[in-house]
Design an enzyme around this catalytic site. Structure first.
Site, short mmCIF file in Angstrom:
data_model
loop_
_atom_site.label_atom_id
_atom_site.label_comp_id
_atom_site.label_asym_id
_atom_site.label_seq_id
_atom_site.Cartn_x
_atom_site.Cartn_y
_atom_site.Cartn_z
N GLY A 1 110.16 -8.59 64.76
CA GLY A 1 109.06 -9.55 64.75
C GLY A 1 108.09 -9.30 65.89
O GLY A 1 108.36 -8.49 66.80
N SER B 1 115.86 -5.25 57.46
CA SER B 1 115.35 -4.41 58.55
C SER B 1 116.42 -3.48 59.14
O SER B 1 116.11 -2.60 59.93
CB SER B 1 114.78 -5.28 59.68
OG SER B 1 113.65 -6.00 59.23
N CYS C 1 104.81 -22.17 73.01
CA CYS C 1 103.84 -21.33 73.73
C CYS C 1 102.76 -22.17 74.42
O CYS C 1 102.40 -21.92 75.57
CB CYS C 1 103.21 -20.31 72.79
SG CYS C 1 102.66 -21.00 71.22
N GLN D 1 94.01 -22.43 69.59
CA GLN D 1 95.16 -21.53 69.47
C GLN D 1 94.89 -20.35 68.54
O GLN D 1 94.27 -20.49 67.48
CB GLN D 1 96.39 -22.32 68.99
CG GLN D 1 96.87 -23.29 70.07
CD GLN D 1 98.10 -24.09 69.68
OE1 GLN D 1 98.13 -25.30 69.85
NE2 GLN D 1 99.12 -23.43 69.17
N SER E 1 97.81 -15.49 65.75
CA SER E 1 99.11 -14.82 65.87
C SER E 1 100.25 -15.81 66.06
O SER E 1 101.40 -15.49 65.79
CB SER E 1 99.10 -13.82 67.03
OG SER E 1 98.76 -14.46 68.25
N GLY E 2 99.93 -17.04 66.48
CA GLY E 2 100.96 -18.07 66.58
C GLY E 2 101.56 -18.43 65.23
O GLY E 2 102.64 -19.00 65.17
N HIS F 1 96.18 -18.22 73.66
CA HIS F 1 95.80 -19.61 73.44
C HIS F 1 94.97 -20.11 74.62
O HIS F 1 95.21 -19.73 75.77
CB HIS F 1 97.03 -20.51 73.33
CG HIS F 1 97.88 -20.26 72.13
ND1 HIS F 1 97.43 -19.60 71.01
CD2 HIS F 1 99.19 -20.60 71.87
CE1 HIS F 1 98.41 -19.55 70.11
NE2 HIS F 1 99.48 -20.13 70.61
#
Length: 349
Positions: free
Chosen positions: A16, A44, A132, A159, A162-163, A252
């Site tokens: 990830g 994976s 985050c 934000q 990608s969050g 962010h």
């Protein structure tokens, strides 16, 4: 020959976005590593990753994976953490969990090392990595609280996509291209993939991150409220949040209003405290248009603070602009810092 000295570390969720950055940071760490095991889902397993001149094959994460592991760094989703973190602890590992699974568990420390590293001493096998948005805010606000007290926080976040993961970033790219070409934008993921409606994020702002609770605040907003109080050891602190997703990829930003308890302060007093704060970089010179932005913070481990100013009406009120890379200090770097603190302070079983 004897076994290589150092700690045996496992990374769960190695493929990830956060897991990949944890691996990059383990390349750089001064913590002695005897071995690194990379774990992910069955689909994976078998992929290979280069690490310090060696090739490591990713394995499927199962309970037996944690035999002989000292530190397990989890970033594979809350359901995986709930399932496998207790199994890792049972086999002698200390878990640093980057999901929301254990954050509000009263028996689990919720830690930002610059803020409340002493809480690590209370761990019972699992340490939670905060949200985050919360991490960067408390890193900047705790030094102010320590120096001057604090009674209220009101935060509005800006934000990065990608969050919400790699697929949300791809959706932003595709929608941007469609918008510029004058074709319809396809929205399937944001604001929340599992929710009823989806809106385009390209050239837009979405005032919803995570689903809504019964009080009409989103789960993301309530994470900031509850986690901030826990980390700062201030259950009485008044905290309110509005969390907004904007169409950029990484880092962010937050507009934060705080009310301190000490009278007679000015912006220079706040700035002086923050210039001494660990992990914080002050970038605040309005005359030169010097302030942090998401692009300038990308790839950096620090929390950046600018636009420090006193409120025009409230004598104890101050405004700050806080920016940090959500995949580094907001996730992977904070996780690795916790592991380093555990090792340095002999808090591993």
């Amino acid at each position: 020959m004897g076994e290589k000295p150092g700690y045996h570390v496992a990374v769960v969720g190695a493929t990830g976005a956060v897991g990949e950055r944890i691996i990059e940071l383990l390349h750089e760490t001064d913590m002695p590593l005897a071995s690194v095991k990379l774990l992910a889902s069955a689909r994976s397993a078998g992929k290979k990753v280069s690490f310090k001149g060696e090739t490591i094959e990713i394995e499927e994460a199962v309970p037996e994976s944690f035999k002989g592991i000292d530190i397990a760094l989890f970033s594979a989703g809350g359901s995986i953490s709930k399932q496998l973190a207790p199994e890792a602890v049972k086999r002698g590992a200390v878990v640093v969990d980057n999901t929301s699974a254990y954050r509000m568990d009263e028996n689990v420390p919720l830690v930002v090392p610059e803020v409340n590293a002493n809480d690590l001493k209370k761990h019972q096998g699992i340490i939670a990595n905060p949200n985050c948005s919360t991490i960067q805010m408390v890193a900047a606000l705790k030094p102010i609280q320590d120096a001057f007290g604090m009674s209220r926080i009101i935060v509005s976040t800006y934000q990065a996509v990608s969050g919400s993961g790699a697929t949300a970033c791809t959706e932003l790219e595709n929608q941007s291209e469609s918008y510029l070409q004058g074709t319809d934008m396809q929205a399937d993921i944001l604001p929340v993939k599992s929710d009823k409606k989806h809106y385009p994020i390209a050239f837009n702002a979405l005032p919803q991150i995570d689903v809504f609770g019964e009080n009409d605040y989103t789960f993301e907003e309530m994470k900031m409220v509850n986690e901030t109080k826990k980390i700062m050891h201030a259950p009485e602190l008044k905290v309110a949040a509005t969390c907004v997703r904007l169409p950029f990829f990484r880092s962010h930003a937050e507009s934060v209003y705080v009310e301190v308890e000490k009278e007679g302060l000015n912006a220079a007093d706040i700035r002086e405290i923050l210039e001494k704060a660990p992990g914080v970089t002050v970038q605040d010179n309005p005359a030169e248009q010097d302030y942090p932005t998401p692009l300038s913070a990308e790839g950096r481990k620090e929390v950046f603070v600018g636009r420090i100013r006193k409120d025009l009406d409230e004598s104890k009120g101050f405004h700050l602009w806080i920016v940090s890379d959500n995949l580094l200090k907001g996730a992977a770097w904070n996780t690795v810092q916790i592991a380093e603190q555990l090792a340095a302070n002999h808090l591993l079983s």
